[in-house]
Design an enzyme around this catalytic site. Structure first.
Site, PDB file in Angstrom:
ATOM      1  N   ASP A   1       0.654  -2.573  12.360  1.00 52.56           N
ATOM      2  CA  ASP A   1       1.102  -2.964  11.018  1.00 52.56           C
ATOM      3  C   ASP A   1       1.429  -4.460  11.027  1.00 52.56           C
ATOM      4  O   ASP A   1       2.409  -4.889  11.650  1.00 52.56           O
ATOM      5  CB  ASP A   1       2.329  -2.142  10.625  1.00 52.56           C
ATOM      6  CG  ASP A   1       2.717  -2.380   9.180  1.00 52.56           C
ATOM      7  OD1 ASP A   1       2.710  -1.425   8.399  1.00 52.56           O
ATOM      8  OD2 ASP A   1       3.022  -3.553   8.827  1.00 52.56           O
TER       9      ASP A   1
ATOM     10  N   ARG B   1       0.851  -1.178   0.000  1.00 51.39           N
ATOM     11  CA  ARG B   1       0.000   0.000   0.000  1.00 51.39           C
ATOM     12  C   ARG B   1       0.891   1.232   0.000  1.00 51.39           C
ATOM     13  O   ARG B   1       1.670   1.434   0.934  1.00 51.39           O
ATOM     14  CB  ARG B   1      -0.877  -0.048   1.251  1.00 51.39           C
ATOM     15  CG  ARG B   1      -2.058   0.859   1.180  1.00 51.39           C
ATOM     16  CD  ARG B   1      -3.004   0.568   2.312  1.00 51.39           C
ATOM     17  NE  ARG B   1      -2.503   1.007   3.602  1.00 51.39           N
ATOM     18  CZ  ARG B   1      -3.271   1.199   4.656  1.00 51.39           C
ATOM     19  NH1 ARG B   1      -4.576   0.948   4.582  1.00 51.39           N
ATOM     20  NH2 ARG B   1      -2.776   1.597   5.798  1.00 51.39           N
TER      21      ARG B   1
ATOM     22  N   ASP C   1       4.986  -5.551   9.700  1.00 51.66           N
ATOM     23  CA  ASP C   1       6.059  -5.169  10.629  1.00 51.66           C
ATOM     24  C   ASP C   1       6.049  -6.048  11.875  1.00 51.66           C
ATOM     25  O   ASP C   1       7.096  -6.467  12.364  1.00 51.66           O
ATOM     26  CB  ASP C   1       5.914  -3.701  11.047  1.00 51.66           C
ATOM     27  CG  ASP C   1       6.378  -2.756   9.948  1.00 51.66           C
ATOM     28  OD1 ASP C   1       7.007  -3.227   8.978  1.00 51.66           O
ATOM     29  OD2 ASP C   1       6.109  -1.546  10.067  1.00 51.66           O
TER      30      ASP C   1
ATOM     31  N   THR D   1      -0.511   7.632  -1.290  1.00 54.21           N
ATOM     32  CA  THR D   1      -1.824   7.554  -1.949  1.00 54.21           C
ATOM     33  C   THR D   1      -2.749   6.548  -1.267  1.00 54.21           C
ATOM     34  O   THR D   1      -3.965   6.574  -1.497  1.00 54.21           O
ATOM     35  CB  THR D   1      -1.667   7.094  -3.410  1.00 54.21           C
ATOM     36  OG1 THR D   1      -1.123   5.762  -3.393  1.00 54.21           O
ATOM     37  CG2 THR D   1      -0.727   8.001  -4.190  1.00 54.21           C
TER      38      THR D   1
HETATM   39  C1  PRP Z   1      -1.094  -4.327   4.658  1.00 55.54           C
HETATM   40  C2  PRP Z   1      -1.948  -5.565   4.830  1.00 55.54           C
HETATM   41  C3  PRP Z   1      -2.804  -5.539   3.608  1.00 55.54           C
HETATM   42  C4  PRP Z   1      -3.013  -4.070   3.388  1.00 55.54           C
HETATM   43  C5  PRP Z   1      -4.392  -3.706   3.872  1.00 55.54           C
HETATM   44  O1  PRP Z   1      -0.053  -4.571   3.779  1.00 55.54           O
HETATM   45  O2  PRP Z   1      -1.195  -6.756   4.958  1.00 55.54           O
HETATM   46  O3  PRP Z   1      -2.218  -6.138   2.471  1.00 55.54           O
HETATM   47  O4  PRP Z   1      -2.039  -3.377   4.165  1.00 55.54           O
HETATM   48  O5  PRP Z   1      -4.687  -2.403   3.577  1.00 55.54           O
HETATM   49  P1  PRP Z   1      -5.809  -1.973   2.524  1.00 55.54           P
HETATM   50  O6  PRP Z   1      -6.994  -2.827   2.800  1.00 55.54           O
HETATM   51  O7  PRP Z   1      -6.038  -0.523   2.860  1.00 55.54           O
HETATM   52  O8  PRP Z   1      -5.267  -2.149   1.151  1.00 55.54           O
HETATM   53  P2  PRP Z   1       1.078  -3.449   3.455  1.00 55.54           P
HETATM   54  O9  PRP Z   1       0.643  -2.594   2.329  1.00 55.54           O
HETATM   55  O10 PRP Z   1       1.455  -2.751   4.741  1.00 55.54           O
HETATM   56  O11 PRP Z   1       2.265  -4.309   2.893  1.00 55.54           O
HETATM   57  P3  PRP Z   1       3.198  -5.409   3.617  1.00 55.54           P
HETATM   58  O12 PRP Z   1       2.336  -6.632   3.887  1.00 55.54           O
HETATM   59  O13 PRP Z   1       4.238  -5.669   2.609  1.00 55.54           O
HETATM   60  O14 PRP Z   1       3.730  -4.823   4.908  1.00 55.54           O
HETATM   61  N1  URA Z   2      -2.322  -2.588   7.145  1.00 50.58           N
HETATM   62  C1  URA Z   2      -1.916  -3.036   8.364  1.00 50.58           C
HETATM   63  O1  URA Z   2      -0.937  -3.776   8.473  1.00 50.58           O
HETATM   64  N2  URA Z   2      -2.625  -2.654   9.434  1.00 50.58           N
HETATM   65  C2  URA Z   2      -3.709  -1.852   9.344  1.00 50.58           C
HETATM   66  O2  URA Z   2      -4.318  -1.536  10.389  1.00 50.58           O
HETATM   67  C3  URA Z   2      -4.096  -1.407   8.072  1.00 50.58           C
HETATM   68  C4  URA Z   2      -3.394  -1.788   6.988  1.00 50.58           C
END
Ligand code: PRP
Ligand code: URA
Length: 209
Positions: A200, A104, A203, A108
């Site tokens: 997160d 994400r 993380d 944006t």
């Molecule tokens: C997080 C999570 C989802 C997304 C959810 O991933 O694991 O994939 O955010 O958010 P949304 O519903 O608003 O799209 P992130 O983008 O942080 O990537 P990562 O798993 O690589 O940390």
């Molecule tokens: N992605 C995450 O990992 N946590 C949230 O709360 C939203 C998006």
């Protein structure tokens, strides 16, 4: 319209409380996510078709039931979805695993796809898209659309925690997709994090910041 199933089994709810807790460290967080994914796999497979077979027990011949061989595919959304794969494979070891890489964009808040690798026969599999978090719904929406563009026909979405906003997006864009959650939370905050959520997910699973 796709159904939303909140899996309220006491063990799932108990473990989810420790997953949410900010004082839970990476090792324990990872173990708990693995366990909850396994328990959710148990619930999500409730409607798998069975067929009859004949076996010999040490006492007699009898007719029993086995899975009718429905083909399943797990599709974690990278990165955080990876944390739920092994738990699910403990119960569904024959499932094939595809990967969709999305992150994400912090500015944006829109998902950016950077990787996709899927089993060649996704059109004949029951696919379970896996991601711990359904926040704005952008990532899951894009991942599901990517699968459909490549021929997928039967898709379910499995997340630990969702915000109502994300659920609405999937219901609107993909009314054929059933959603399975451990919890439906209250709302999103100004940074589109789920409240109360767990922070997160990527993380916390991988110890990054
Ligand atoms: C997080 C999570 C989802 C997304 C959810 O991933 O694991 O994939 O955010 O958010 P949304 O519903 O608003 O799209 P992130 O983008 O942080 O990537 P990562 O798993 O690589 O940390
Ligand atoms: N992605 C995450 O990992 N946590 C949230 O709360 C939203 C998006």
């Amino acid at each position: 319209m796709g159904n939303v199933h909140v899996l309220d089994h006491p063990l799932i709810q108990h473990k989810l409380s420790f997953i949410r807790d900010r004082s839970t460290g990476t090792k324990e967080f990872r173990e708990l996510v693995d366990e909850v994914a396994m328990l959710m796999a148990f619930e999500i497979t409730r409607d798998l078709p069975l067929e009859e077979t004949t076996i010999e027990t040490p006492v007699t011949t009898t007719t029993t039931k086995v899975l009718a061989g429905k083909k399943i595919g797990l599709v974690p959304i990278l990165r955080a979805g990876l944390g739920m794969v092994d738990g699910m494979l403990k119960l569904i070891p024959a499932a094939k695993v595809g990967h969709v890489g999305l992150y994400r964009d912090p500015e944006t808040l829109k998902p950016v796809e950077y990787y996709i690798k899927l089993p060649s026969d996704i059109h004949e599999r029951e696919l379970i898209v896996i991601d711990p978090m359904l926040a704005t719904g952008g990532s899951a929406n894009d991942a599901i659309q990517s699968l459909k563009n490549r021929g997928a026909k039967n898709i379910r979405l499995m997340c630990l925690i969702a915000a109502p906003e994300g659920v609405e997006v999937i219901k609107e864009q993909h009314p054929d997709v059933d959603i399975y959650l451990a919890a439906l939370d209250e709302k999103l905050d100004d940074h589109a994090y789920i409240v109360p959520g767990l922070g997160d997910a990527g993380d916390r699973l991988f110890g990054t910041k």
